[in-house]
Design a protein around this motif. Sequence first.
Motif, PDB file in Angstrom:
ATOM      1  N   ALA A   1      15.358 -26.439  29.060  1.00 13.65           N
ATOM      2  CA  ALA A   1      14.256 -26.971  28.844  1.00 13.65           C
ATOM      3  C   ALA A   1      13.930 -27.417  30.323  1.00 13.65           C
ATOM      4  O   ALA A   1      12.951 -27.087  30.922  1.00 13.65           O
ATOM      5  N   VAL A   2      14.662 -28.624  30.833  1.00  8.50           N
ATOM      6  CA  VAL A   2      14.446 -29.067  32.342  1.00  8.50           C
ATOM      7  C   VAL A   2      14.503 -27.921  33.411  1.00  8.50           C
ATOM      8  O   VAL A   2      13.229 -27.787  34.393  1.00  8.50           O
TER       9      VAL A   2
ATOM     10  N   ASP B   1      21.762 -19.397  34.494  1.00 11.27           N
ATOM     11  CA  ASP B   1      22.422 -19.884  33.184  1.00 11.27           C
ATOM     12  C   ASP B   1      23.751 -19.148  32.903  1.00 11.27           C
ATOM     13  O   ASP B   1      23.965 -17.975  33.304  1.00 11.27           O
TER      14      ASP B   1
ATOM     15  N   THR C   1      20.948 -28.601  36.387  1.00  9.66           N
ATOM     16  CA  THR C   1      20.311 -29.021  35.130  1.00  9.66           C
ATOM     17  C   THR C   1      21.239 -28.757  33.964  1.00  9.66           C
ATOM     18  O   THR C   1      20.974 -28.869  32.926  1.00  9.66           O
TER      19      THR C   1
ATOM     20  N   ILE D   1      24.676 -30.325  28.695  1.00 12.09           N
ATOM     21  CA  ILE D   1      24.233 -30.464  27.121  1.00 12.09           C
ATOM     22  C   ILE D   1      23.229 -31.891  27.284  1.00 12.09           C
ATOM     23  O   ILE D   1      23.716 -32.735  28.101  1.00 12.09           O
TER      24      ILE D   1
ATOM     25  N   VAL E   1      20.607 -33.633  38.077  1.00 10.66           N
ATOM     26  CA  VAL E   1      19.590 -33.837  36.910  1.00 10.66           C
ATOM     27  C   VAL E   1      20.682 -34.073  35.808  1.00 10.66           C
ATOM     28  O   VAL E   1      20.246 -35.083  34.957  1.00 10.66           O
TER      29      VAL E   1
ATOM     30  N   ASN F   1      23.192 -35.349  32.845  1.00 10.42           N
ATOM     31  CA  ASN F   1      23.556 -36.585  32.544  1.00 10.42           C
ATOM     32  C   ASN F   1      25.020 -36.743  32.224  1.00 10.42           C
ATOM     33  O   ASN F   1      25.291 -35.866  31.661  1.00 10.42           O
TER      34      ASN F   1
ATOM     35  N   MET G   1      18.403 -37.311  40.529  1.00  7.78           N
ATOM     36  CA  MET G   1      16.985 -37.592  39.954  1.00  7.78           C
ATOM     37  C   MET G   1      16.923 -38.423  38.988  1.00  7.78           C
ATOM     38  O   MET G   1      17.677 -37.993  37.741  1.00  7.78           O
TER      39      MET G   1
ATOM     40  N   HIS H   1      20.337 -44.971  35.925  1.00  8.34           N
ATOM     41  CA  HIS H   1      19.268 -44.179  35.094  1.00  8.34           C
ATOM     42  C   HIS H   1      20.061 -43.996  33.634  1.00  8.34           C
ATOM     43  O   HIS H   1      20.826 -43.147  33.045  1.00  8.34           O
TER      44      HIS H   1
HETATM   45  N1  LIG Z   1      18.192 -37.211  35.065  1.00  9.43           N
HETATM   46  C1  LIG Z   1      17.285 -36.940  34.433  1.00  9.43           C
HETATM   47  O1  LIG Z   1      16.184 -37.629  34.506  1.00  9.43           O
HETATM   48  C2  LIG Z   1      17.314 -36.159  33.110  1.00  9.43           C
HETATM   49  C3  LIG Z   1      15.960 -35.719  32.653  1.00  9.43           C
HETATM   50  C4  LIG Z   1      16.061 -34.828  31.561  1.00  9.43           C
HETATM   51  C5  LIG Z   1      17.188 -34.332  31.417  1.00  9.43           C
HETATM   52  N2  LIG Z   1      18.444 -34.485  31.734  1.00  9.43           N
HETATM   53  C6  LIG Z   1      19.837 -33.938  31.362  1.00  9.43           C
HETATM   54  O2  LIG Z   1      19.634 -32.577  32.173  1.00  9.43           O
HETATM   55  C7  LIG Z   1      20.314 -31.667  31.174  1.00  9.43           C
HETATM   56  C8  LIG Z   1      19.755 -30.764  30.619  1.00  9.43           C
HETATM   57  O3  LIG Z   1      18.780 -30.953  29.991  1.00  9.43           O
HETATM   58  P1  LIG Z   1      17.807 -29.640  29.025  1.00  9.43           P
HETATM   59  O4  LIG Z   1      17.091 -30.417  28.187  1.00  9.43           O
HETATM   60  O5  LIG Z   1      17.321 -28.828  29.950  1.00  9.43           O
HETATM   61  O6  LIG Z   1      18.972 -29.077  28.161  1.00  9.43           O
HETATM   62  P2  LIG Z   1      19.081 -27.436  27.699  1.00  9.43           P
HETATM   63  O7  LIG Z   1      19.941 -27.507  26.607  1.00  9.43           O
HETATM   64  O8  LIG Z   1      17.557 -27.022  27.094  1.00  9.43           O
HETATM   65  O9  LIG Z   1      19.548 -26.651  28.897  1.00  9.43           O
HETATM   66  C9  LIG Z   1      20.707 -26.820  29.476  1.00  9.43           C
HETATM   67  C10 LIG Z   1      21.059 -25.271  29.891  1.00  9.43           C
HETATM   68  O10 LIG Z   1      22.486 -25.309  30.533  1.00  9.43           O
HETATM   69  C11 LIG Z   1      23.109 -23.996  30.227  1.00  9.43           C
HETATM   70  N3  LIG Z   1      24.547 -24.522  30.785  1.00  9.43           N
HETATM   71  C12 LIG Z   1      25.515 -24.884  30.175  1.00  9.43           C
HETATM   72  N4  LIG Z   1      26.369 -24.733  30.681  1.00  9.43           N
HETATM   73  C13 LIG Z   1      26.329 -23.952  32.020  1.00  9.43           C
HETATM   74  C14 LIG Z   1      26.857 -23.544  33.140  1.00  9.43           C
HETATM   75  N5  LIG Z   1      28.388 -23.762  33.084  1.00  9.43           N
HETATM   76  N6  LIG Z   1      26.297 -22.889  33.878  1.00  9.43           N
HETATM   77  C15 LIG Z   1      25.058 -22.566  33.922  1.00  9.43           C
HETATM   78  N7  LIG Z   1      24.169 -22.900  33.047  1.00  9.43           N
HETATM   79  C16 LIG Z   1      24.879 -23.681  31.980  1.00  9.43           C
HETATM   80  C17 LIG Z   1      23.019 -23.958  28.856  1.00  9.43           C
HETATM   81  O11 LIG Z   1      23.077 -22.448  28.626  1.00  9.43           O
HETATM   82  C18 LIG Z   1      21.267 -24.096  28.786  1.00  9.43           C
HETATM   83  O12 LIG Z   1      20.493 -23.149  28.985  1.00  9.43           O
HETATM   84  C19 LIG Z   1      21.197 -32.529  30.250  1.00  9.43           C
HETATM   85  O13 LIG Z   1      22.266 -33.171  30.502  1.00  9.43           O
HETATM   86  C20 LIG Z   1      20.229 -33.864  30.218  1.00  9.43           C
HETATM   87  O14 LIG Z   1      20.646 -34.838  29.725  1.00  9.43           O
HETATM   88  C21 LIG Z   1      18.414 -35.362  33.011  1.00  9.43           C
END
Ligand SMILES: NC(=O)c1ccc[n+]([C@@H]2O[C@H](COP(=O)([O-])OP(=O)(O)OC[C@H]3O[C@@H](n4cnc5c(N)ncnc54)[C@H](O)[C@@H]3O)[C@@H](O)[C@H]2O)c1
Length: 308
Positions: free
Chosen positions: A10-11, A32, A77, A80, A118, A120, A143, A175
């Motif tokens: 998503a992010v 990914d 990003t 989980i 990014v 968490n 971020m 954060h």
């Molecule tokens: N810092 C911030 O402000 C902030 C904001 C939003 C989300 N986040 C964090 O960002 C992260 C991602 O969120 P999301 O909503 O995109 O999750 P998401 O599940 O939609 O996407 C995460 C992706 O990471 C991939 N992934 C997992 N392990 C991997 C690896 N070893 N190599 C490559 N890709 C891998 C997954 O297959 C998945 O497609 C989470 O930890 C979330 O908490 C942080």
Amino acid sequence: MKVTVVGAGAVGASCAEYIAMKNFCSEVVLVDIKEGFAEGKAMDLMQTASLNGFDTKITGTTGDYSKTAGSQVAVITSGIPRKPGMTREELIGINAGIVKEVTENLVKHSPEVIIIVVSNPMDTMAYLVHKTSGLPKHKIIGMGGALDSARFKYRLAEALEAPISDVDGMVIAAHSDTGMLPLLSKATRNGVPVTEFLNDEKQKYVIEETKVGGATLTKLLGTSAWYAPGAAVSVMVQAIACDQKKMIPCSLMLEGEYGQNDICLGVPAIIGKNGVESIVNVTLTADEQLKFAEAANAVREVNGDLKF
Ligand SMILES: NC(=O)c1ccc[n+]([C@@H]2O[C@H](COP(=O)([O-])OP(=O)(O)OC[C@H]3O[C@@H](n4cnc5c(N)ncnc54)[C@H](O)[C@@H]3O)[C@@H](O)[C@H]2O)c1
Ligand SMILES: O=C(O)C[C@H](O)C(=O)O
């Protein structure tokens, strides 16, 4: 400029989309671990290029980091997201291993890269990248503050019944749901302190709603947010790519600044072509200093769970 975004979820996808739409990068590589996922997201996004009028080339790969070689900026990003009722800190067990492995792969193929973290719990993941990447500290940027400040401005505009373009404000410290520090004392509406317009009850509302901004969205969406996080990352990447020297609160390794050492925490910084050009020392009130120190203590405790 070539930018890698690891995690095409998503992010990651939202961030790639905003970067492309702003048309300042030649190439974005999505990575990914899920077979075909990054390739699919890249193809779908590329099919918006003629519709949205951008020339950025977006490609995807399932874990082939040779395709990321020579990236000037990489965004992590991968990992989980939390579910309703969880804290960001609960993600450390799974995300620390992912972030460490991804960092090693990125640096191996792009030794000069600037990394934006990014995943968490972000302040702790940024600290982990410092401890494991071997990169100089100005090249690792967490971020959180850019997003939290955008949410602060949203809540300020709501309470003031003003357009968002009228308001300015910044969130520093952690954060996390409890460790965020919206600097109400410095927030303004067209240069006038917002404290002149908002009573105590409204001030408290703005601060509390800002701090739980991520949790509120997680409850509504069933997973955490992506549009504003993606947009916040794109602003940071653009500040680097275009050497804008923009002041953005980011989670940075502190060495004495704000009374802290050996910790990543949100502080205002000038972001330009070198990554962090400098940290800005803002005068905090006594109460803000106390809250900043409390946030640092909490993040330090979480950092203690890391294994290098
Ligand atoms: N810092 C911030 O402000 C902030 C904001 C939003 C989300 N986040 C964090 O960002 C992260 C991602 O969120 P999301 O909503 O995109 O999750 P998401 O599940 O939609 O996407 C995460 C992706 O990471 C991939 N992934 C997992 N392990 C991997 C690896 N070893 N190599 C490559 N890709 C891998 C997954 O297959 C998945 O497609 C989470 O930890 C979330 O908490 C942080
Ligand atoms: O809230 C979350 O878990 C995701 C992210 O940190 C956010 O603030 O949107």
